[in-house]
Design a protein around this motif. Structure first.
Motif, PDB file in Angstrom:
ATOM      1  N   TYR A   1      63.429 -91.902 -53.314  1.00 53.79           N
ATOM      2  CA  TYR A   1      64.593 -91.345 -53.989  1.00 53.79           C
ATOM      3  C   TYR A   1      65.268 -92.308 -54.964  1.00 53.79           C
ATOM      4  O   TYR A   1      65.558 -91.933 -56.102  1.00 53.79           O
ATOM      5  CB  TYR A   1      65.613 -90.823 -52.961  1.00 53.79           C
ATOM      6  CG  TYR A   1      66.966 -90.541 -53.569  1.00 53.79           C
ATOM      7  CD1 TYR A   1      67.166 -89.402 -54.336  1.00 53.79           C
ATOM      8  CD2 TYR A   1      68.014 -91.438 -53.421  1.00 53.79           C
ATOM      9  CE1 TYR A   1      68.390 -89.147 -54.927  1.00 53.79           C
ATOM     10  CE2 TYR A   1      69.240 -91.193 -54.013  1.00 53.79           C
ATOM     11  CZ  TYR A   1      69.430 -90.056 -54.765  1.00 53.79           C
ATOM     12  OH  TYR A   1      70.636 -89.830 -55.353  1.00 53.79           O
TER      13      TYR A   1
ATOM     14  N   ARG B   1      67.016 -85.665 -55.556  1.00 56.41           N
ATOM     15  CA  ARG B   1      66.434 -85.578 -54.215  1.00 56.41           C
ATOM     16  C   ARG B   1      65.269 -84.583 -54.169  1.00 56.41           C
ATOM     17  O   ARG B   1      64.224 -84.858 -53.589  1.00 56.41           O
ATOM     18  CB  ARG B   1      67.518 -85.173 -53.203  1.00 56.41           C
ATOM     19  CG  ARG B   1      67.527 -86.022 -51.951  1.00 56.41           C
ATOM     20  CD  ARG B   1      68.784 -85.806 -51.137  1.00 56.41           C
ATOM     21  NE  ARG B   1      68.962 -84.411 -50.739  1.00 56.41           N
ATOM     22  CZ  ARG B   1      68.252 -83.825 -49.758  1.00 56.41           C
ATOM     23  NH1 ARG B   1      67.346 -84.522 -49.092  1.00 56.41           N
ATOM     24  NH2 ARG B   1      68.469 -82.575 -49.454  1.00 56.41           N
ATOM     25  N   GLU B   2      65.474 -83.455 -54.829  1.00 49.43           N
ATOM     26  CA  GLU B   2      64.387 -82.468 -54.877  1.00 49.43           C
ATOM     27  C   GLU B   2      63.152 -83.040 -55.570  1.00 49.43           C
ATOM     28  O   GLU B   2      62.017 -82.832 -55.136  1.00 49.43           O
ATOM     29  CB  GLU B   2      64.850 -81.210 -55.630  1.00 49.43           C
ATOM     30  CG  GLU B   2      65.890 -80.388 -54.886  1.00 49.43           C
ATOM     31  CD  GLU B   2      66.514 -79.297 -55.770  1.00 49.43           C
ATOM     32  OE1 GLU B   2      66.513 -78.140 -55.319  1.00 49.43           O
ATOM     33  OE2 GLU B   2      66.986 -79.605 -56.884  1.00 49.43           O
TER      34      GLU B   2
ATOM     35  N   LYS C   1      67.083 -79.325 -61.390  1.00 51.01           N
ATOM     36  CA  LYS C   1      66.610 -79.922 -60.135  1.00 51.01           C
ATOM     37  C   LYS C   1      67.298 -81.265 -59.970  1.00 51.01           C
ATOM     38  O   LYS C   1      67.403 -82.024 -60.930  1.00 51.01           O
ATOM     39  CB  LYS C   1      65.095 -80.180 -60.223  1.00 51.01           C
ATOM     40  CG  LYS C   1      64.244 -78.931 -60.377  1.00 51.01           C
ATOM     41  CD  LYS C   1      63.805 -78.424 -59.029  1.00 51.01           C
ATOM     42  CE  LYS C   1      62.838 -77.261 -59.171  1.00 51.01           C
ATOM     43  NZ  LYS C   1      62.825 -76.418 -57.951  1.00 51.01           N
TER      44      LYS C   1
ATOM     45  N   ALA D   1      62.320 -86.183 -55.806  1.00 48.33           N
ATOM     46  CA  ALA D   1      61.699 -87.200 -54.965  1.00 48.33           C
ATOM     47  C   ALA D   1      60.776 -86.541 -53.944  1.00 48.33           C
ATOM     48  O   ALA D   1      59.663 -87.003 -53.695  1.00 48.33           O
ATOM     49  CB  ALA D   1      62.778 -88.033 -54.274  1.00 48.33           C
ATOM     50  N   GLU D   2      61.254 -85.435 -53.399  1.00 48.17           N
ATOM     51  CA  GLU D   2      60.422 -84.724 -52.425  1.00 48.17           C
ATOM     52  C   GLU D   2      59.170 -84.156 -53.073  1.00 48.17           C
ATOM     53  O   GLU D   2      58.075 -84.240 -52.537  1.00 48.17           O
ATOM     54  CB  GLU D   2      61.222 -83.582 -51.771  1.00 48.17           C
ATOM     55  CG  GLU D   2      62.148 -84.071 -50.665  1.00 48.17           C
ATOM     56  CD  GLU D   2      63.194 -83.021 -50.289  1.00 48.17           C
ATOM     57  OE1 GLU D   2      62.982 -81.823 -50.603  1.00 48.17           O
ATOM     58  OE2 GLU D   2      64.228 -83.401 -49.701  1.00 48.17           O
ATOM     59  N   ALA D   3      59.358 -83.585 -54.248  1.00 46.10           N
ATOM     60  CA  ALA D   3      58.234 -82.932 -54.920  1.00 46.10           C
ATOM     61  C   ALA D   3      57.151 -83.927 -55.323  1.00 46.10           C
ATOM     62  O   ALA D   3      55.959 -83.616 -55.317  1.00 46.10           O
ATOM     63  CB  ALA D   3      58.738 -82.177 -56.152  1.00 46.10           C
ATOM     64  N   THR D   4      57.584 -85.136 -55.661  1.00 42.24           N
ATOM     65  CA  THR D   4      56.609 -86.106 -56.170  1.00 42.24           C
ATOM     66  C   THR D   4      56.193 -87.141 -55.121  1.00 42.24           C
ATOM     67  O   THR D   4      55.318 -87.965 -55.375  1.00 42.24           O
ATOM     68  CB  THR D   4      57.197 -86.875 -57.374  1.00 42.24           C
ATOM     69  OG1 THR D   4      58.412 -87.504 -56.962  1.00 42.24           O
ATOM     70  CG2 THR D   4      57.488 -85.935 -58.534  1.00 42.24           C
ATOM     71  N   LEU D   5      56.853 -87.132 -53.986  1.00 45.74           N
ATOM     72  CA  LEU D   5      56.591 -88.103 -52.922  1.00 45.74           C
ATOM     73  C   LEU D   5      56.966 -89.530 -53.324  1.00 45.74           C
ATOM     74  O   LEU D   5      56.479 -90.489 -52.747  1.00 45.74           O
ATOM     75  CB  LEU D   5      55.116 -88.053 -52.488  1.00 45.74           C
ATOM     76  CG  LEU D   5      54.595 -86.683 -52.041  1.00 45.74           C
ATOM     77  CD1 LEU D   5      53.115 -86.767 -51.704  1.00 45.74           C
ATOM     78  CD2 LEU D   5      55.391 -86.205 -50.827  1.00 45.74           C
TER      79      LEU D   5
END
Lengths: 159, 159
Positions: free
Chosen positions: B42, B32-33, B29, B35-39
């Motif tokens: 980035y 960026r992925e 992973k 960062a999205e997953a954890t909110l």
DNA sequence: TATTTACAGGACTAACTTAGTCCGATATAT
DNA sequence: ATATATCGGACTAAGTTAGTCCTGTAAATA
């Protein structure tokens, strides 16, 4: 670095001195004497002793011939009490101090085990007392104090 | 308050996500992925993952289709490793990290027991792994993880 | 009762640490 | 070639901690 603050460190040292003084029936020591004994600046010592008195770990006596003395026998003062008096609840991360500290609370995957780790550390600090710290506990060894290792277990197997 | 830094907290959460991803054979992973997953922002995620890769907890792969994956099986990554990777040695006070950190070293009355307390806490953190954190250890309970209490003992009685 | 001593309770400042951002360089897949 | 990601580091802003200082109050002593 997972550290306690300098002030807390100083507080531990100061209380250890009070515990030693108590053994020699010189229970009451004022802030100036303690500053000299520990080589710490007087205002800092004074500030810490005030806080410890507020929290009941020391008794204070105002006026001439005043000063501080231990509020409890050294055996009844736990390291955790000292840390909590000087820096609040023992908690590695804000979220374990209670709800509303973390935006991820709802989605967090690791909060429960984290609360357990936290508890294990708190217990470690609850299990050693000021008496043991200065090496005069009847139940603990002379020195160095030996602390048993921690095990993580399945609740089904526990106790 | 005896806390670990936010970055370390994030690091734990990120590694937990990698551990979960690994189970679903989606081992790699990118930042960026994650960062999205954890909110989380980035740049912050990126910074943490870089450090974790430097310390060998993650493997990195550059370029297109690159990203990070776990460097070790979750069972072999201890919480203590994660904390040490992100904030250095686990030590409650500077003096226990080695000589030369404290002017009081020579006269300090409580250094030895303090080193022991330190060790007990470090051991607590060594005993729980990433696998247990995400609730998938075969040896630990499903959840919540139960951590046994710590005992202070006379070395004569120990082991 | 006047004076001295010492704690009580704050406000305040300076130093330090941590969190978070940003950028140019390098490696990799297509 | 080009697009995508990590690498490595500098940098800034925000927050925390350490340390000082001042005014008030309580107690002892002469």
């Amino acid at each position: 670095m997972l550290r306690i603050s300098k002030l807390t460190d100083y507080g531990l040292v100061l209380l250890a001195h009070y515990a030693a003084a108590e053994e020699q029936s010189e229970a009451v020591k004022n802030a100036r004497e303690m500053a000299e004994a520990t080589l710490l600046p007087y205002p800092v010592v004074s500030k810490i002793l005030k806080t410890l008195a507020q929290e009941g770990l020391l008794l204070s006596r105002r006026g001439s011939k005043g000063g501080y003395s231990l509020g409890l026998p050294p055996k009844e003062i736990r390291v955790s009490d000292i840390i909590e008096a000087l820096e609040g609840p023992i908690t590695l991360m804000a979220c374990t101090a209670g709800p509303g500290h973390c935006e991820q609370e709802a989605t967090c995957q690791i909060r429960d085990p984290w609360i357990q780790i936290n508890g294990a550390i708190r217990e470690t600090l609850e299990r050693i007392t000021l008496a043991e710290l200065v090496g005069n506990s009847p139940t603990a060894s002379s020195r160095p104090t030996q602390i048993k290792q921690v095990a993580i277990e399945n609740p089904r197997d526990a106790h």
